[in-house]
Design a protein around this motif. Structure first.
Motif, mmCIF file in Angstrom:
data_model
loop_
_atom_site.group_PDB
_atom_site.id
_atom_site.type_symbol
_atom_site.label_atom_id
_atom_site.label_comp_id
_atom_site.label_asym_id
_atom_site.label_seq_id
_atom_site.Cartn_x
_atom_site.Cartn_y
_atom_site.Cartn_z
ATOM 1 N N THR A 190 25.804 23.504 55.242
ATOM 2 C CA THR A 190 26.643 24.688 55.342
ATOM 3 C C THR A 190 27.956 24.338 56.025
ATOM 4 O OG1 THR A 190 24.579 25.853 55.692
ATOM 5 C CG2 THR A 190 26.588 27.108 55.994
ATOM 6 N N SER B 156 31.717 24.545 54.526
ATOM 7 C CA SER B 156 32.724 25.435 55.086
ATOM 8 C C SER B 156 33.884 24.649 55.688
ATOM 9 C CB SER B 156 32.089 26.343 56.145
ATOM 10 O OG SER B 156 31.477 25.540 57.129
ATOM 11 N N SER B 157 33.637 23.411 56.128
ATOM 12 C CA SER B 157 34.702 22.672 56.794
ATOM 13 C C SER B 157 35.595 21.931 55.810
ATOM 14 C CB SER B 157 34.110 21.686 57.795
ATOM 15 O OG SER B 157 33.334 20.750 57.096
ATOM 16 N N LYS C 74 23.462 32.517 55.991
ATOM 17 C CA LYS C 74 24.804 31.976 56.100
ATOM 18 C C LYS C 74 25.140 31.148 54.856
ATOM 19 C CE LYS C 74 27.419 29.770 59.763
ATOM 20 N NZ LYS C 74 27.266 28.879 60.909
ATOM 21 N N LEU D 275 27.940 31.969 52.107
ATOM 22 C CA LEU D 275 28.977 30.986 51.843
ATOM 23 C C LEU D 275 29.128 30.752 50.345
ATOM 24 C CD1 LEU D 275 30.868 29.193 53.411
ATOM 25 C CD2 LEU D 275 29.143 27.406 53.334
#
Lengths: 550, 798
Positions: free
Chosen positions: B15, B19-20, B65, B69
């Motif tokens: 995750t 996201s990064s 999450k 995402l």
């Protein structure tokens, strides 16, 4: 988990009807893992060799009647009652359970294609009723035994053939027996080296090479045998007797071990009858089983089950030659006993078709054979196709690969096949580059797309728009030029002032130096710069000096 | 739990990675992320409702999450972000099970929205596959079908059809068609309302005629690139359309559709075959009225046959149409049906008979097949075009036969002799065409496997040309064999025999053609089919029906091409020994040379005797407890004994070869045997404290039966009493046997199969004095072992 079942049929209900098993005639009984009755089919009284079990149906020839009951195993009911012109004494399934062979009272064998309803009859080769039929594993041959002590070997394809000149007569006739044939078993090889074992009322068992019509070995038994079963690896056969005892007859026993490797085919011993040792017989008198009528062998070949006149089904350990247990007790003499192949393998081979319902025999549809040897136009099979076949295109240049298509591969892949991802990634790259080339700051692709769409829709006004845009651009450029020139002016001004300032500062410095030089003598001008630097970043230089000290 | 915490960590890391990473660079990361997503299988498929524990609530947070995402990515404004979302959704749906499926409705909506956007075609392909997968995965859960599949499928079909009708790359079109053919049988009612749009699309695709002479304007629709895969996918979908029929009518519709395909094929054939007067007479339909009339100057079919296929013109287009229609018939046989159908074998065989009965006439007038009656109204050019196109039609017809036989298997045994007759006929006329040859090999192999053993001699004789050509196709040396032989006096010989045909200088330069002169070297399909046919010919034809020369040819092909299956088949189906003259040769030694390490060769050469337990009847007399103790002992000893048992089998063989009686050996060798036994059983006896084991075992030695020749026994007793002598006998036997062993050449092998086996099994070892006794002792014990194993396995299975 594997499940092993067997099918038993009784010839007549002799006990008073009790409870659930009223007029039940055929029993599907689970053998492993849990010995218990699973299904019951009603209203059947089958003579020995009178039932045939396929994956979808059970056929039961009724004793003393000219009808065959057909039961659907899936639905669990009686699907049809099929009448025939004469009494049926034995039945067997052939050709992957699509052809039912029926031995009749008059000595003919009928072949009924249960998908098409075609019914073909052989010549009346037997003089008396056909008591047993067995089919070899390749379904190419079948053997029929009769009360007239003869065994005929038939080629199934030539019997079924449409061509008018095929002979529907036996390939071989095996006529060594002197009594009625009571049962035959066929070996498990599909090659021409296969054997068959027949037992007869003349107290003998003969091992045959039925492909060549030769008797390989004759066994003289003590009593009249009633049923026979053959080891899965064709190493031995088992005989049941009327007194309830069984006997193992090993092809590799002491007597024959000394001959050459393929014992059965040793020519010198084929004419010498063998009397198997009475020690190989075993019995369980205390169990009061009654005469053994039927015999079957479990899938692994280690356990024998026998059906008895008392209705009991007994299991026997072959290796120890002793009685194990009585599995169940049926309300009539167990005339037929048949182990089914175990089910529940993790990856079973899916059949290519399923027979939902049988097609009753059509006696007069002109299907038997046509004059020109071609297939009659109304020859129709009723079956459900299951599973997709993969038959790749025939080509001389490309190998026949039954590979899945890329779509199928992708469909069941944990994510996507690497090739497909890479192709798509590459396309993504070029796609992005193309879109970037069109408009440099296109972070928002969607907006651009909409603009494009708008442009496309109003193609007539686009020229005017372009003009406008060009005008705007020109004016913007003009403004830009002006601003740039202003900027440069300002810069020049600034530089001028800066230089002025520098000059002034230098002048004051030199003046001060001159004063110092007068007091301290000649001192390099560098010291001043050092001092200045220390002012600007004293801390760092201090730490540096610390490092040097340390 | 340890694994689940690891999974949790993995999921969190994933995750974070997603996201990064900036979305523009995300696609490069996605394959790796999708691959490691499979490690979170149990976590993603676990139920989150039972979240009392801290760890499980943590897990549900992480999962939530992750899902959020993905949903955000799906709504992303860049194509890279959306592309990543598609791939990750597919991966998580694969591992996620019901839990993930249940929550994927928003994803499905997002993906559906995607199909209408102008994204790259490859992403669309991925999107369609992902949606199809979701729809297919929900099929086991009726609630999910109701919630997800049923509402979104119409949109999917609608937008896919829109994509298909616009100009798209062939791969996208193929994906759509394949996706439909997966979904259509499961959701016939939904697809039923789109049939009106689907049918015209498919009709253009199932039987394309790219070389049609009609100009583009005359055609109703503009063409786009149609690959053979697209056509195959379209065919696959087309044949499943009868599934959409209202309840109960589907099998009727299936029959009708097949009938239409067949009659279309006949109709096309009427036009394509107009250059000849066919001998074929239909059993099902009245012969066409076309031939009597005046003919167009061009072969064509401009009518649109009952709402069906587009018109075509020109003989090339005609043959393309005919081939496609045959393949369509094949498609009907390939695909599964919803319920029981009536497969009219009669009409199919009628069509195939028509196709196969017309063959290319032989160029030389000698052939008996040169009986084609020509239609004088048709130009010579068209006739020659027809000859050129016929082989393709025949290949397609044979493909139908192949599929029919793999579908109906043995239920069409009745057709086999008919099929062989027709294939042999075609082969006789067109064996020069590699494709026809390939198809003939394949169908002949299929038929022979099914019913080859019952074929009469006359039919086998008709197969001789096919068998010979099969060998030639397998052997690359066949062609170059002629020149190679001439090498000694080549210059002269060639000068005399070939009077300067062509001045090919190269033939003089390399007088010894090293490079294998194989015209079919790169024909993988042909090679494969011939390779496949050879073992079938050797297995499924009765050996006595094969002539000696053909048999030698087949064996030769098997040996030279190092075809193990064929060699094994030849060994297992030995030629019959003649009543007079030498016994027939076996190629067993050659196989042993070529494949000494293979298990099946080993099995033929050194068969382990199939042993059913011997002498067991006496065991009942034994004490039960003692027997059990022995069994335990035997099990542990079995490992050690295994090799000895093997040796024992072999020895048994060679003893039998020598002519000794094993029973007498057993009896006469009583005392030493007991000793050995005692040694082997020491542990057991000490454990039990029962000293009677050896004697009771001794009782179990089988009594010699009444058939044993007493004279033999006395001879043998001597032999056993002096083991050294016995060894000598064995050695002598070997010496006499070995020279006779056939050399690895074909000509010199006057040795029967079984003798060869015997010598082979004698060679490995010499019997040590007393080894036989030891072996026997073990065999007695070994007799108990199988039954112990049997029962053990039973226990396990319960």
């Amino acid at each position: 988990m594997l499940t092993e079942q067997f099918v038993a049929a009784i010839s007549a209900s002799t006990k008073p009807n009790t409870g659930v098993t009223k007029d039940a005639g055929i029993f599907v009984h689970e053998y492993q893992p849990l010995a218990a009755q699973r299904h019951v089919f009603k209203k059947s009284a089958a003579a020995p060799n009178g039932i045939a079990v396929s994956s979808s149906h059970i056929f039961a020839a009724q004793s003393d009647k000219a009808i065959v009951h057909v039961y659907s195993r899936e639905k669990g009911n009686q699907e049809a009652i099929v009448p025939f012109p004469e009494r049926i004494h034995s039945i067997a399934l052939a050709a992957q359970d699509t052809v039912l062979l029926l031995g009749t009272e008059s000595g003919r064998v009928l072949a009924w294609e249960i998908c098409s309803g075609r019914l073909v009859s052989t010549s009346t080769a037997h003089l008396q009723p056909v008591t047993c039929i067995v089919v070899d594993p390749s379904s190419n041959y079948f053997l029929s035994g009769s009360s007239d002590a003869m065994i005929h070997v038939w080629a199934l394809p030539s019997i079924l053939s449409f061509s008018p000149d095929t002979s529907r007569t036996p390939v071989h006739t095996l006529s060594t027996h002197r009594g009625p044939i009571s049962s035959i078993v066929c070996g498990h090889s599909s090659s021409t080296a296969n054997i068959a074992v027949s037992i007869s009322g003349d107290k003998s068992a003969i091992v045959w090479d039925y492909h060549n019509g030769q008797a390989l070995r004759t066994y003289l038994l003590q009593e009249t045998p009633t049923a026979v079963a053959l080891d899965p690896a064709d190493r031995a056969f088992y005989v049941a007797y009327g007194d309830g005892s069984l006997q193992t007859i090993d092809f590799y026993d002491e007597v024959q071990r000394t001959t050459s490797i393929d014992l059965l085919r040793e020519a010198s011993s084929s004419h010498r009858p063998i009397q198997p040792s009475p020690k190989t017989r075993f019995n369980a008198e205390s169990q009061k089983l009654g005469g053994a009528l039927s015999l079957s062998l479990s899938w692994d070949g280690t356990t024998l089950i026998s059906g008895h006149a008392s209705g009991k089904i007994a299991t026997w350990d072959i290796a120890k030659s002793n009685y194990l247990s009585t599995l169940t007790n049926f309300p009539g003499p167990v005339s037929n006993l048949q182990f089914l192949a175990p089910t529940g393998f993790p990856n079973p081979r899916e059949p290519t078709f399923k027979i939902q319902t049988i097609v009753k025999p059509k006696h007069d549809a002109g299907l038997t054979s046509s004059g020109n040897g071609l297939v009659p136009s109304n020859y129709t099979l009723s079956m459900q196709f299951t599973g997709r076949l993969r038959s790749p295109h025939v080509s001389a240049t490309d190998g026949r690969s039954t590979k899945k298509s890329l779509f199928e591969e992708a469909l069941t892949h944990p994510s996507f096949p690497a090739g497909m991802l890479e192709e798509s990634l590459a396309e993504l790259e070029t796609w992005g580059a193309a879109s970037k080339g069109n408009s440099a700051p296109a972070a928002d692709f969607m907006a651009l797309a909409q603009d494009d769409n708008a442009n496309a829709s109003s193609s007539s006004t686009s020229a005017a728009e372009v003009k406008d845009l060009k005008k705007q651009l020109a004016s913007l450029q003009r403004i830009q030029k002006v601003t740039f020139s202003q900027l440069s002016e300002l810069r020049e001004e600034k530089e001028y002032f800066m230089s002025q300032e520098k000059k002034r500062a230098e002048r004051t410095k030199t003046r001060a130096k001159k004063k110092l030089g007068l007091t301290n003598g000649a001192k390099p001008s560098r010291a001043d710069e050092d001092v200045q630097m220390n002012d600007s970043d004293g801390a760092s230089s201090e730490s540096e000096s610390d490092d040097i000290d340390a | 739990m340890a694994s689940s915490t690891a999974e949790l960590a993995t999921l969190r890391a994933l995750t974070f990675r997603i996201s990064s990473t900036p979305t523009s660079q995300l696609p490069q990361h996605v394959p790796a992320i999708a691959a490691s997503l499979t490690n979170c299988r149990t976590l993603l498929s676990s139920t989150q409702s039972s979240g009392a524990k801290a760890s499980s609530s943590e897990a549900s947070v992480a999962i939530h999450k992750f899902r959020t995402l993905l949903s955000t990515l799906l709504q992303d404004r860049t194509i890279q972000g959306r592309w990543s979302a598609i791939v990750l959704i597919k991966a998580s749906v694969e591992v996620g099970g019901w839990e993930t499926l249940q929550k994927c409705l928003p994803w499905v909506r997002g993906l559906l929205g995607f199909l209408t956007k102008p994204d790259p075609p490859a992403s669309k392909k991925l999107c369609i596959i992902t949606l199809t997968r979701i729809f297919l995965l929900t099929r086991e859960y009726p609630t999910l079908i109701r919630e997800i599949t049923t509402p979104s499928l119409p949109t999917f079909v609608q937008s896919s059809l829109q994509i298909a009708s616009s100009r798209v790359p062939a791969s996208v079109l193929q994906t759509i068609l394949e996706s439909f053919s997966r979904l259509l049988p499961r959701h016939p009612t939904i697809f039923r309302s789109y049939l009106k749009q689907l049918m015209p699309l498919l009709e253009r695709l199932v039987a394309p005629t790219p070389s049609s002479k009609l100009s583009r304007e005359q055609e109703p629709e503009a063409k786009f690139g149609i690959t053979s895969e697209v056509t195959a996918a379209a065919r696959q979908l087309y044949v499943q359309i009868p599934c959409c029929a209202p309840k109960g009518a589907s099998s009727e519709d299936w029959g009708k559709a097949l009938k239409t395909a067949i009659s279309n094929a006949h109709r096309t054939a009427d036009r394509v075959f107009r250059a000849v007067l066919e001998d074929w007479q239909s059993t099902t339909r009245e012969t066409s009225t076309l031939n009597g009339h005046t003919l167009d100057d061009e072969v064509q079919d401009l009518e649109i046959v009952n709402k069906g296929l587009p018109p075509w013109s020109g003989i090339y287009a005609g043959s393309e149409r005919l081939t496609s229609l045959l393949l369509l018939v094949k498609g009907y046989l390939e695909s599964p049906t919803a319920n029981s159908v009536y497969l009219n074998i009669g009409t199919i065989m009628d069509l195939i008979t028509r196709m196969l009965s017309l063959t290319v006439p032989a160029s030389s007038g000698k052939s008996f097949q040169n009986t084609v009656r020509l239609n004088s109204q048709v130009s010579k050019e068209e006739r020659e075009h027809l000859w050129m196109l016929l082989p393709d039609v025949h290949v397609a017809a044979i493909e139908v036969l192949l599929t029919l036989s793999s579908r109906s298997l043995e239920s069409t045994l009745a057709l086999d002799s008919l099929i062989i007759d027709q294939v042999v006929w075609v082969f006789g006329a067109e064996k020069d065409n590699a494709h026809v040859r390939t198809a003939c090999y394949l169908i002949i192999a299929t038929v022979l496997e099914r019913s080859g053993r019952t074929l009469p001699k006359s039919t086998i004789d008709s197969l001789v040309p096919i068998s010979r050509t099969c060998c030639e196709d397998l052997l690359p040396f066949e062609v170059s064999a002629g020149p190679a032989k001439q090498t000694p006096g080549q210059a002269k010989a060639s000068g005399n025999s070939q009077p300067q045909t062509t001045a090919n200088a190269d033939t003089f330069l390399n007088s010894f053609p090293k490079g294998i002169n194989d015209p079919t070297a790169n024909f993988a399909g042909l090679k494969g089919a011939a390779h496949n046919l050879l073992p079938v010919l050797l297995t499924n034809i009765r050996a006595q029906y094969i002539s000696d020369s053909l048999r030698a040819r087949l064996d030769r092909a098997a040996i030279i091409s190092q075809h193990k299956d064929a060699m094994l088949a030849s060994v297992l189906n030995p030629p019959p020994s003649k009543k007079f003259g030498k016994p027939a040769a076996s190629i067993l030694p050659l196989m042993a040379r070529s494949f000494p390490l293979d298990k099946d060769v080993e099995g033929v050469l050194r068969p382990r005797m199939p042993v059913i337990r011997l002498g067991g009847q006496d065991l009942e007399m034994e004490d039960e407890a003692e027997e059990e103790a022995n069994e335990e002992e035997d099990e542990s000893e079995d490992m050690v004994a295994d090799t000895e048992v093997e040796q024992e089998y072999m020895e048994r063989e060679d003893e039998s070869f020598v002519g000794h009686e094993l029973d007498t050996l057993l009896e006469s060798a009583g005392p030493p045997k007991t000793l050995v036994k005692d040694f082997a059983m020491r542990n057991a006896t000490t454990l039990d404290g029962v000293g009677s084991t050896p004697s009771s075992q001794n009782q179990s030695v089988p009594e010699p039966t009444q058939f044993i020749d007493t004279g033999k026994r006395s001879i043998y007793n001597e032999a056993t009493l002096s083991p050294s002598k016995r060894v000598k006998i064995d050695q002598e036997e070997q010496r006499t046997a070995q020279p006779v062993q056939p050399l690895p050449t074909l000509a010199a092998a006057p040795k029967s199969y079984f003798t060869a086996t015997d010598t082979a099994s004698v060679v490995p070892e010499l019997p040590q004095p007393g080894a036989a006794e030891l072996g026997d002792a073990d065999s007695d014990m070994d007799d108990i072992v199988p039954l112990v194993f049997g029962q053990d396995t039973d226990d396990e299975s319960e």
